[in-house]
Motif scaffolding. Structure first.
Motif, mmCIF file in Angstrom:
data_model
loop_
_atom_site.group_PDB
_atom_site.id
_atom_site.type_symbol
_atom_site.label_atom_id
_atom_site.label_comp_id
_atom_site.label_asym_id
_atom_site.label_seq_id
_atom_site.Cartn_x
_atom_site.Cartn_y
_atom_site.Cartn_z
ATOM 1 N N LEU A 118 0.803 -1.220 0.000
ATOM 2 C CA LEU A 118 0.000 0.000 0.000
ATOM 3 C C LEU A 118 0.837 1.272 0.000
ATOM 4 C CD1 LEU A 118 -2.892 -0.862 2.491
ATOM 5 C CD2 LEU A 118 -2.988 -0.798 -0.004
ATOM 6 N N ASN A 119 1.970 1.226 0.684
ATOM 7 C CA ASN A 119 2.734 2.472 0.793
ATOM 8 C C ASN A 119 3.838 2.603 -0.249
ATOM 9 O OD1 ASN A 119 4.937 0.944 1.678
ATOM 10 N ND2 ASN A 119 4.619 1.430 3.837
ATOM 11 N N GLY A 120 3.863 1.645 -1.205
ATOM 12 C CA GLY A 120 4.794 1.773 -2.309
ATOM 13 C C GLY A 120 6.211 1.368 -1.996
ATOM 14 N N ARG A 121 6.433 0.689 -0.848
ATOM 15 C CA ARG A 121 7.797 0.299 -0.510
ATOM 16 C C ARG A 121 8.248 -0.933 -1.289
ATOM 17 N NH1 ARG A 121 8.059 -0.226 5.782
ATOM 18 N NH2 ARG A 121 10.104 -1.090 5.252
ATOM 19 N N THR A 122 7.293 -1.659 -1.897
ATOM 20 C CA THR A 122 7.691 -2.731 -2.792
ATOM 21 C C THR A 122 8.023 -2.127 -4.154
ATOM 22 O OG1 THR A 122 5.347 -3.055 -3.276
ATOM 23 C CG2 THR A 122 6.351 -4.553 -1.686
ATOM 24 N N ALA A 123 8.960 -2.745 -4.837
ATOM 25 C CA ALA A 123 9.416 -2.193 -6.122
ATOM 26 C C ALA A 123 8.435 -2.587 -7.217
ATOM 27 C CB ALA A 123 10.819 -2.721 -6.442
ATOM 28 N N GLY A 124 7.477 -1.744 -7.492
ATOM 29 C CA GLY A 124 6.488 -2.101 -8.497
ATOM 30 C C GLY A 124 5.546 -0.959 -8.813
ATOM 31 N N VAL A 125 4.479 -1.310 -9.521
ATOM 32 C CA VAL A 125 3.576 -0.289 -10.025
ATOM 33 C C VAL A 125 2.128 -0.536 -9.611
ATOM 34 C CG1 VAL A 125 5.021 0.261 -12.002
ATOM 35 C CG2 VAL A 125 3.384 -1.605 -12.186
ATOM 36 N N CYS A 126 1.874 -1.525 -8.753
ATOM 37 C CA CYS A 126 0.508 -1.865 -8.354
ATOM 38 C C CYS A 126 -0.160 -0.686 -7.656
ATOM 39 C CB CYS A 126 0.525 -3.081 -7.435
ATOM 40 S SG CYS A 126 -1.089 -3.542 -6.795
ATOM 41 N N ARG A 127 -1.393 -0.405 -8.064
ATOM 42 C CA ARG A 127 -2.152 0.694 -7.470
ATOM 43 C C ARG A 127 -3.537 0.184 -7.091
ATOM 44 N NH1 ARG A 127 2.280 2.170 -7.429
ATOM 45 N NH2 ARG A 127 3.209 4.105 -8.203
ATOM 46 N N LEU A 128 -3.614 -0.539 -5.975
ATOM 47 C CA LEU A 128 -4.891 -1.098 -5.529
ATOM 48 C C LEU A 128 -5.901 0.003 -5.242
ATOM 49 C CD1 LEU A 128 -3.949 -3.943 -3.009
ATOM 50 C CD2 LEU A 128 -4.925 -4.217 -5.288
ATOM 51 N N LYS A 129 -7.149 -0.257 -5.606
ATOM 52 C CA LYS A 129 -8.244 0.625 -5.241
ATOM 53 C C LYS A 129 -9.142 0.007 -4.177
ATOM 54 C CE LYS A 129 -8.532 3.294 -9.516
ATOM 55 N NZ LYS A 129 -9.425 3.786 -10.609
ATOM 56 N N THR A 130 -9.164 -1.329 -4.093
ATOM 57 C CA THR A 130 -9.989 -2.030 -3.116
ATOM 58 C C THR A 130 -9.166 -3.133 -2.463
ATOM 59 O OG1 THR A 130 -12.031 -1.627 -4.360
ATOM 60 C CG2 THR A 130 -12.075 -3.409 -2.756
ATOM 61 N N LEU A 131 -9.177 -3.173 -1.135
ATOM 62 C CA LEU A 131 -8.478 -4.216 -0.384
ATOM 63 C C LEU A 131 -9.418 -4.774 0.674
ATOM 64 C CD1 LEU A 131 -5.937 -5.830 0.314
ATOM 65 C CD2 LEU A 131 -5.224 -3.925 1.791
ATOM 66 N N GLY A 132 -9.673 -6.077 0.626
ATOM 67 C CA GLY A 132 -10.536 -6.742 1.595
ATOM 68 C C GLY A 132 -9.732 -7.624 2.515
ATOM 69 N N ILE A 133 -9.596 -7.214 3.775
ATOM 70 C CA ILE A 133 -8.821 -7.983 4.754
ATOM 71 C C ILE A 133 -9.646 -8.185 6.022
ATOM 72 C CG2 ILE A 133 -6.475 -7.529 3.976
ATOM 73 C CD1 ILE A 133 -6.366 -5.076 5.672
#
Length: 345
Positions: A118-133
């Motif tokens: 979520l905070n972008g600390r992983t090296a990537g481009v994923c931009r989640l809009k919905t997260l169900g936990i």
């Protein structure tokens, strides 16, 4: 070409995971939605490990630009598996919806992995809009990790953390996140263990999102109305705080043990957290029979539990109508209207 694949409730376990993971790492695969819920994929970290291995085989140079929705609910996923998934999914550039609810072994450690996503600390481009936990065994430490990520996140719109074990200890972090986050529209914190102080903290965060100067005013005059005039319509997330409960006996007992000096014994005459003399634990759950002081096996009525939950942590008794009135007096109508599920007046 196949765009939606539903394999839910098929008992897949680890069979075929390598092939499926390899497909997902192909740049030209057509899948946009993949539903794998209720397949025991957490057994031996089957799906996370297969996806991580496929990612390594692709030498981490291929971004998945097709998959938009991934459903992994009720699969027995663990903290280790979810952390592995977070690292790989960071390169799924089209992924907008991720569901991992009803995986109770994810817990706080797993939330720290998802927080990286979520905070972008992983090296990537994923931009989640919905997260169900929801129902993932998340306590205050995991809640604080997610809240800290929300404070930096600029794209998540819906977050469901219902049916976990969040208490008032986590709400300051969520209040801080709500005061600065500009993208979140829906935050579900229902069926956790927050009390009056927790709800008050959330209301403060929403008030500060609407009016940044509220932080200064509320800190300089605690309990005073934040602001001198009418408020504009509150912007920011709607926060579902419905169906809050007193904590289970195990949480309440742990809380009392942690805060009680070793020499202090039960029945010493010292009231515990404004509750023992009333037969209540630190969060307002009934612990003793009011007639004889013995442990009670009877469940209090829904109304009694609600009133006790609202009262816990407050400096004075607070019934449902009083709760709403006090929140409105301190923070205004806008922020309070964003707390959906409050008892009606």
């Amino acid at each position: 070409r196949l765009k939606r694949l539903n394999l839910a409730w098929n008992g897949i376990r680890h069979t075929g995971m390598e092939e499926l993971a390899a497909v997902l790492m192909r740049p030209n695969h057509p899948l946009e939605e993949l539903d794998l819920r209720d397949n025991f994929l957490g057994k031996q970290e089957a799906f996370p490990r297969a996806l991580a291995e496929a990612d390594m085989a692709a030498q981490a140079i291929v971004n998945n630009h097709r998959l938009r929705l991934l459903h992994l609910g009720n699969n027995g996923l663990t903290a280790t598996g979810v952390s592995m998934l977070a690292d790989v999914l960071s390169r799924f550039e089209a992924l907008q919806e991720l569901f991992v609810y009803h995986n109770a072994d994810i817990g706080d450690n797993g939330m720290e992995g998802l927080a990286r996503l979520l905070n972008g600390r992983t090296a990537g481009v994923c931009r989640l809009k919905t997260l169900g936990i929801a129902a993932c065994g998340v306590g205050d430490r995991g809640g604080r990790a997610i809240a800290a990520a929300l404070a930096k996140n600029e794209w998540l719109e819906t977050l469901d953390m219902s049916c976990n074990a969040l208490t008032r200890e986590a709400t300051p972090s969520f209040a801080e996140a709500l005061s600065v986050n500009k993208s979140l529209q829906h935050l579900n914190l229902s069926m956790n263990f927050m009390c009056w102080n927790g709800l008050r903290g959330l209301a403060r965060g929403l008030a500060e999102a609407q009016d940044p100067l509220a932080r200064t005013r509320s800190s300089s005059s605690a309990g005073a109305v934040a602001g001198d005039g009418p408020r504009s319509a509150c912007v920011g997330a709607e926060v579902d705080v419905s169906a809050q409960l007193p904590p289970p006996a195990s949480l309440a007992k742990a809380s009392r043990s942690a805060s009680r000096p070793p020499a202090q014994a039960r029945g010493s005459g010292v009231a515990e957290a404004r509750g023992d003399d009333q037969g209540l634990d630190a969060e307002g759950a009934e612990t003793t029979n009011p007639t004889n002081g013995e442990p009670s096996d009877q469940q209090p009525s829904a109304a009694a539990r609600l009133n006790r939950y609202l009262r816990a942590g407050s400096t004075e008794p607070c019934d449902p109508a009083e709760l709403v009135a006090r929140l409105r007096a301190e923070f205004g109508e806008g922020p309070v209207a964003r707390l959906i599920g409050l008892p009606s007046c």
